[in-house]
Scaffold this active site. Structure first.
Site, PDB file in Angstrom:
ATOM      1  N   ARG A 127     -14.748 -16.336  -7.214  1.00  0.00           N
ATOM      2  CA  ARG A 127     -15.924 -16.656  -6.949  1.00  0.00           C
ATOM      3  C   ARG A 127     -17.093 -16.636  -7.933  1.00  0.00           C
ATOM      4  O   ARG A 127     -17.290 -15.844  -8.834  1.00  0.00           O
ATOM      5  CB  ARG A 127     -16.509 -15.660  -5.995  1.00  0.00           C
ATOM      6  N   TYR A 173     -24.951  -1.737 -21.906  1.00  0.00           N
ATOM      7  CA  TYR A 173     -24.201  -2.576 -20.915  1.00  0.00           C
ATOM      8  C   TYR A 173     -24.880  -3.849 -20.753  1.00  0.00           C
ATOM      9  O   TYR A 173     -26.015  -4.004 -20.712  1.00  0.00           O
ATOM     10  CB  TYR A 173     -24.257  -1.644 -19.844  1.00  0.00           C
ATOM     11  N   TYR A 174     -23.796  -5.028 -20.934  1.00  0.00           N
ATOM     12  CA  TYR A 174     -24.509  -6.256 -20.644  1.00  0.00           C
ATOM     13  C   TYR A 174     -25.007  -6.750 -21.876  1.00  0.00           C
ATOM     14  O   TYR A 174     -25.719  -8.033 -21.639  1.00  0.00           O
ATOM     15  CB  TYR A 174     -25.238  -6.591 -19.273  1.00  0.00           C
ATOM     16  N   THR A 234     -25.746  -6.552  -0.122  1.00  0.00           N
ATOM     17  CA  THR A 234     -26.969  -6.810  -0.475  1.00  0.00           C
ATOM     18  C   THR A 234     -27.718  -7.946   0.355  1.00  0.00           C
ATOM     19  O   THR A 234     -27.311  -9.036   0.699  1.00  0.00           O
ATOM     20  CB  THR A 234     -26.585  -7.511  -1.706  1.00  0.00           C
ATOM     21  N   ASN A 239     -26.537 -13.420 -25.197  1.00  0.00           N
ATOM     22  CA  ASN A 239     -25.951 -14.491 -25.479  1.00  0.00           C
ATOM     23  C   ASN A 239     -26.882 -15.667 -26.399  1.00  0.00           C
ATOM     24  O   ASN A 239     -26.173 -16.286 -27.176  1.00  0.00           O
ATOM     25  CB  ASN A 239     -25.501 -15.549 -24.260  1.00  0.00           C
ATOM     26  N   VAL A 289     -15.992  -4.943  -1.723  1.00  0.00           N
ATOM     27  CA  VAL A 289     -16.781  -3.699  -1.413  1.00  0.00           C
ATOM     28  C   VAL A 289     -16.217  -2.609  -0.038  1.00  0.00           C
ATOM     29  O   VAL A 289     -15.955  -1.704  -0.490  1.00  0.00           O
ATOM     30  CB  VAL A 289     -18.213  -3.976  -0.877  1.00  0.00           C
ATOM     31  N   CYS A 342     -21.839 -11.498  -7.103  1.00  0.00           N
ATOM     32  CA  CYS A 342     -23.138 -10.980  -7.155  1.00  0.00           C
ATOM     33  C   CYS A 342     -24.160 -11.648  -8.015  1.00  0.00           C
ATOM     34  O   CYS A 342     -25.130 -11.902  -7.600  1.00  0.00           O
ATOM     35  CB  CYS A 342     -23.126  -9.520  -7.450  1.00  0.00           C
ATOM     36  N   ASN A 385     -29.776  -6.553 -10.437  1.00  0.00           N
ATOM     37  CA  ASN A 385     -28.777  -7.478 -10.931  1.00  0.00           C
ATOM     38  C   ASN A 385     -29.437  -8.700 -11.674  1.00  0.00           C
ATOM     39  O   ASN A 385     -28.768  -9.272 -12.675  1.00  0.00           O
ATOM     40  CB  ASN A 385     -27.996  -8.109  -9.685  1.00  0.00           C
ATOM     41  N   LYS A 403      -5.904  -9.171   6.694  1.00  0.00           N
ATOM     42  CA  LYS A 403      -6.499  -7.992   5.917  1.00  0.00           C
ATOM     43  C   LYS A 403      -6.243  -6.599   6.682  1.00  0.00           C
ATOM     44  O   LYS A 403      -5.985  -5.644   6.197  1.00  0.00           O
ATOM     45  CB  LYS A 403      -8.123  -8.159   5.684  1.00  0.00           C
TER      46      LYS A 403
HETATM   47  P1  NAD Z   1     -16.132 -10.072   0.717  1.00  0.00           P
HETATM   48  O1  NAD Z   1     -16.168 -11.661   1.057  1.00  0.00           O
HETATM   49  O2  NAD Z   1     -14.962  -9.988  -0.310  1.00  0.00           O
HETATM   50  O3  NAD Z   1     -15.717  -9.520   2.088  1.00  0.00           O
HETATM   51  C1  NAD Z   1     -16.387  -9.457   3.208  1.00  0.00           C
HETATM   52  C2  NAD Z   1     -15.447  -9.188   4.180  1.00  0.00           C
HETATM   53  O4  NAD Z   1     -16.147  -9.198   5.578  1.00  0.00           O
HETATM   54  C3  NAD Z   1     -14.243 -10.173   4.453  1.00  0.00           C
HETATM   55  O5  NAD Z   1     -12.949  -9.578   4.399  1.00  0.00           O
HETATM   56  C4  NAD Z   1     -14.447 -10.817   5.757  1.00  0.00           C
HETATM   57  O6  NAD Z   1     -13.391 -11.282   6.490  1.00  0.00           O
HETATM   58  C5  NAD Z   1     -15.415  -9.584   6.471  1.00  0.00           C
HETATM   59  N1  NAD Z   1     -16.090 -10.213   7.850  1.00  0.00           N
HETATM   60  C6  NAD Z   1     -16.670 -11.224   7.894  1.00  0.00           C
HETATM   61  N2  NAD Z   1     -17.402 -11.225   9.101  1.00  0.00           N
HETATM   62  C7  NAD Z   1     -16.938 -10.000   9.853  1.00  0.00           C
HETATM   63  C8  NAD Z   1     -17.075  -9.333  11.061  1.00  0.00           C
HETATM   64  N3  NAD Z   1     -17.819  -9.967  11.775  1.00  0.00           N
HETATM   65  N4  NAD Z   1     -16.582  -8.066  11.255  1.00  0.00           N
HETATM   66  C9  NAD Z   1     -15.871  -7.453  10.343  1.00  0.00           C
HETATM   67  N5  NAD Z   1     -15.513  -8.070   8.922  1.00  0.00           N
HETATM   68  C10 NAD Z   1     -16.119  -9.295   8.816  1.00  0.00           C
HETATM   69  O7  NAD Z   1     -17.446  -9.555   0.213  1.00  0.00           O
HETATM   70  P2  NAD Z   1     -17.581  -8.437  -0.879  1.00  0.00           P
HETATM   71  O8  NAD Z   1     -17.518  -9.070  -2.373  1.00  0.00           O
HETATM   72  O9  NAD Z   1     -17.036  -7.127  -0.646  1.00  0.00           O
HETATM   73  O10 NAD Z   1     -19.233  -8.403  -0.637  1.00  0.00           O
HETATM   74  C11 NAD Z   1     -19.805  -7.808   0.379  1.00  0.00           C
HETATM   75  C12 NAD Z   1     -21.233  -7.476   0.309  1.00  0.00           C
HETATM   76  O11 NAD Z   1     -21.490  -6.536  -0.780  1.00  0.00           O
HETATM   77  C13 NAD Z   1     -21.947  -8.611  -0.323  1.00  0.00           C
HETATM   78  O12 NAD Z   1     -23.271  -8.608   0.368  1.00  0.00           O
HETATM   79  C14 NAD Z   1     -22.166  -8.538  -1.822  1.00  0.00           C
HETATM   80  O13 NAD Z   1     -23.196  -9.107  -2.280  1.00  0.00           O
HETATM   81  C15 NAD Z   1     -22.140  -7.126  -2.058  1.00  0.00           C
HETATM   82  N6  NAD Z   1     -21.896  -6.385  -3.207  1.00  0.00           N
HETATM   83  C16 NAD Z   1     -20.662  -6.783  -3.542  1.00  0.00           C
HETATM   84  C17 NAD Z   1     -20.155  -6.207  -4.884  1.00  0.00           C
HETATM   85  C18 NAD Z   1     -19.007  -6.801  -5.546  1.00  0.00           C
HETATM   86  O14 NAD Z   1     -18.775  -6.635  -6.735  1.00  0.00           O
HETATM   87  N7  NAD Z   1     -18.205  -7.762  -4.958  1.00  0.00           N
HETATM   88  C19 NAD Z   1     -20.957  -5.280  -5.399  1.00  0.00           C
HETATM   89  C20 NAD Z   1     -21.932  -4.850  -4.492  1.00  0.00           C
HETATM   90  C21 NAD Z   1     -22.604  -5.240  -3.493  1.00  0.00           C
END
Ligand code: NAD
Length: 435
Positions: free
Chosen positions: A330, A255-256, A124, A224, A11, A267, A213, A35
């Site tokens: 994941r 969708y879906y 989230t 399915n 994100v 998610c 979600n 990163k």
């Molecule tokens: P991710 O694990 O890919 O990224 C999280 C990042 O946060 C990592 O790079 C980690 O190193 C960093 N981090 C951890 N502690 C930290 C700190 N103290 N300071 C700064 N950075 C720190 O996670 P993601 O998939 O990007 O998801 C993030 C959030 O967004 C979650 O709550 C997820 O549910 C939500 N979300 C994800 C998606 C998706 O498609 N991946 C879509 C919508 C919402």
């Protein structure tokens, strides 16, 4: 505007590239030095269509930088967006450690700041989290919420695989806050993104992503199950669902709604489980939602059973991530199936164009090394090698490079989970099983 983004994963990386593209000055913050270095050399931390171009552009025009230093980021920006992970605990509760750590860091930084600061929670999180984050920031900054800083719940709706497109075209822009200045700042930030602003209470905004979600998951398992019934009757389930979606009384988006394989990713499984756990903790009965997970697990069981029934030992998987267009492993259902078959002694070969061990970085590299190191041995970057070594080929992603497989590699069983070949069956030279 000047904005800091905490968390540079799926994100955060997309948000950073897209906000810089819209002309904002972005400072990304992450605890991972690699990163931070990647962003500072103009490279994304994830594999996702178009994000490489945006990150490089932001880097080159000086609008995007990354740092390990939270204070530097907060002091030099007006808005902080929190997009760190919120993983599930074993019981299905949320692990909010990363969120609270960031809240402490922002609070510390705000001690030194005179100007008003907006904190948007993009991760989230369940209802009540913004309230708790506000209390942590008050404690660490010594300042009052809605005087020196304010919070906005601003859930992210992007989908991996089409994340950049989704970022610029969200279904809605949801803003939950009790401070008008915070809402105005966020509307300003997103002013050149075309979608309806929906302003609401913080707790409504917080629960929305879970509701959405869980409904997406429900749609998938429903389609399915329709697919499973249709298959038993030799009926084309895709035709059935296409017609189903045309019913104007249902007024439903397609969708879906494609019968296929189990859902996965970071998610849908986590958010469905979190909503169930919230209900259970509050003694609320939710029989329909409770069974979504069972139905999804059943779809994986079916695939394992079908592979076993074929009586062959060498199984190839084309597509390992939870969907095409991303490297994210994941909660990938395919990882689960691979592990089960490995446990039963099958020989496994895996190809996924986004999961080439020599190229993976960031979140996914950490995931592979810490959670599924044992699978590295079975992943190849050579499609031809994988198909040749396999008697049964499970196709989990649609991809142009797979198109000629049935004709080119005869004598194999092809299990097509994604309608790659629009319903393949027996051909004499190969056996096709389409979902
Ligand atoms: P991710 O694990 O890919 O990224 C999280 C990042 O946060 C990592 O790079 C980690 O190193 C960093 N981090 C951890 N502690 C930290 C700190 N103290 N300071 C700064 N950075 C720190 O996670 P993601 O998939 O990007 O998801 C993030 C959030 O967004 C979650 O709550 C997820 O549910 C939500 N979300 C994800 C998606 C998706 O498609 N991946 C879509 C919508 C919402």
């Amino acid at each position: 505007m000047r904005v800091s983004i905490f968390g540079l994963g799926y994100v955060g990386c997309v948000s950073a590239g897209c906000l810089a593209e819209k002309g904002h000055r972005v400072i990304g913050v992450d605890v991972s030095e690699s990163k931070v270095n990647q962003i500072n050399s103009g490279k994304p931390t994830i594999i996702e269509k178009d994000i490489d171009v945006l990150i490089m552009k932001g880097h080159e025009n000086g609008l995007l930088e990354a740092t390990l230093d939270a204070t530097y980021a907060v002091l030099n920006t007006d808005i902080s967006i929190i997009s760190v992970g919120t993983p599930s605990t074993r019981e299905g509760h949320l692990n909010l450690d990363y969120i609270f750590k960031v809240a402490e860091e922002i609070g510390e930084a705000l001690r030194e700041k005179e100007e008003f600061h907006v904190i948007a929670i993009r991760s989230t999180v369940l209802p009540g989290t913004n309230e708790k984050v506000g209390a942590v920031i008050e404690e660490f900054s010594g300042k009052k919420r809605n005087e020196s800083f304010a919070l906005v719940s601003n859930p992210e709706f992007l989908r991996e695989g089409s994340a950049v497109k989704d970022y610029f075209n969200p279904p809605i822009t949801l803003l939950g806050s009790d401070d008008k200045r915070a809402i105005d700042a966020m509307e300003n930030l997103y002013s050149n993104i075309s979608s309806e602003f929906v302003e609401t209470d913080i707790r409504v905004a917080e629960i929305m992503k879970y509701v959405n979600n869980t409904y997406h998951a429900l749609k998938i398992v429903f389609a399915n199950e329709v697919g499973n019934i249709c298959k038993s009757q030799n009926i084309d389930s895709h035709k059935v669902m296409d017609i189903f979606c045309k019913d104007t009384q249902l007024n439903i988006s397609p969708y879906y709604f494609k019968p296929g394989f189990a859902y996965g990713g970071s998610c849908l499984p986590k958010d469905t489980k979190a909503l169930m756990t919230l209900a259970r903790d509050n003694y609320v009965k939710i029989p329909v939602i409770e069974h979504i997970i069972d139905s999804n697990e059943h779809q994986k069981d079916r695939l394992v059973e079908i592979v076993i029934e074929k009586g062959k030992r060498n199984i190839g998987f084309l597509g390992l991530s939870f969907k095409p267009g991303t490297d994210d492993l994941r909660n990938s259902p395919m990882v689960d199936v691979v592990e089960r078959l490995l446990g039963k002694g099958f020989n496994i070969n895996i190809y996924d164009k986004n999961v080439k061990l020599s190229e993976i970085t960031g979140t996914n590299k950490e995931y592979i090394e810490s959670k599924i190191p044992h699978l590295q041995h079975f992943i190849s970057s050579d499609l031809d090698e994988v198909v040749k070594a396999s008697d049964v080929i499970v196709v989990g992603h649609r991809a142009v490079e797979f198109e000629d497989i049935p004709e080119k590699y005869t004598g194999r069983v092809i299990i097509d989970l994604v309608r790659m070949w629009n319903g393949i069956e027996y051909d004499g030279s190969y056996e096709g099983i389409s979902w």
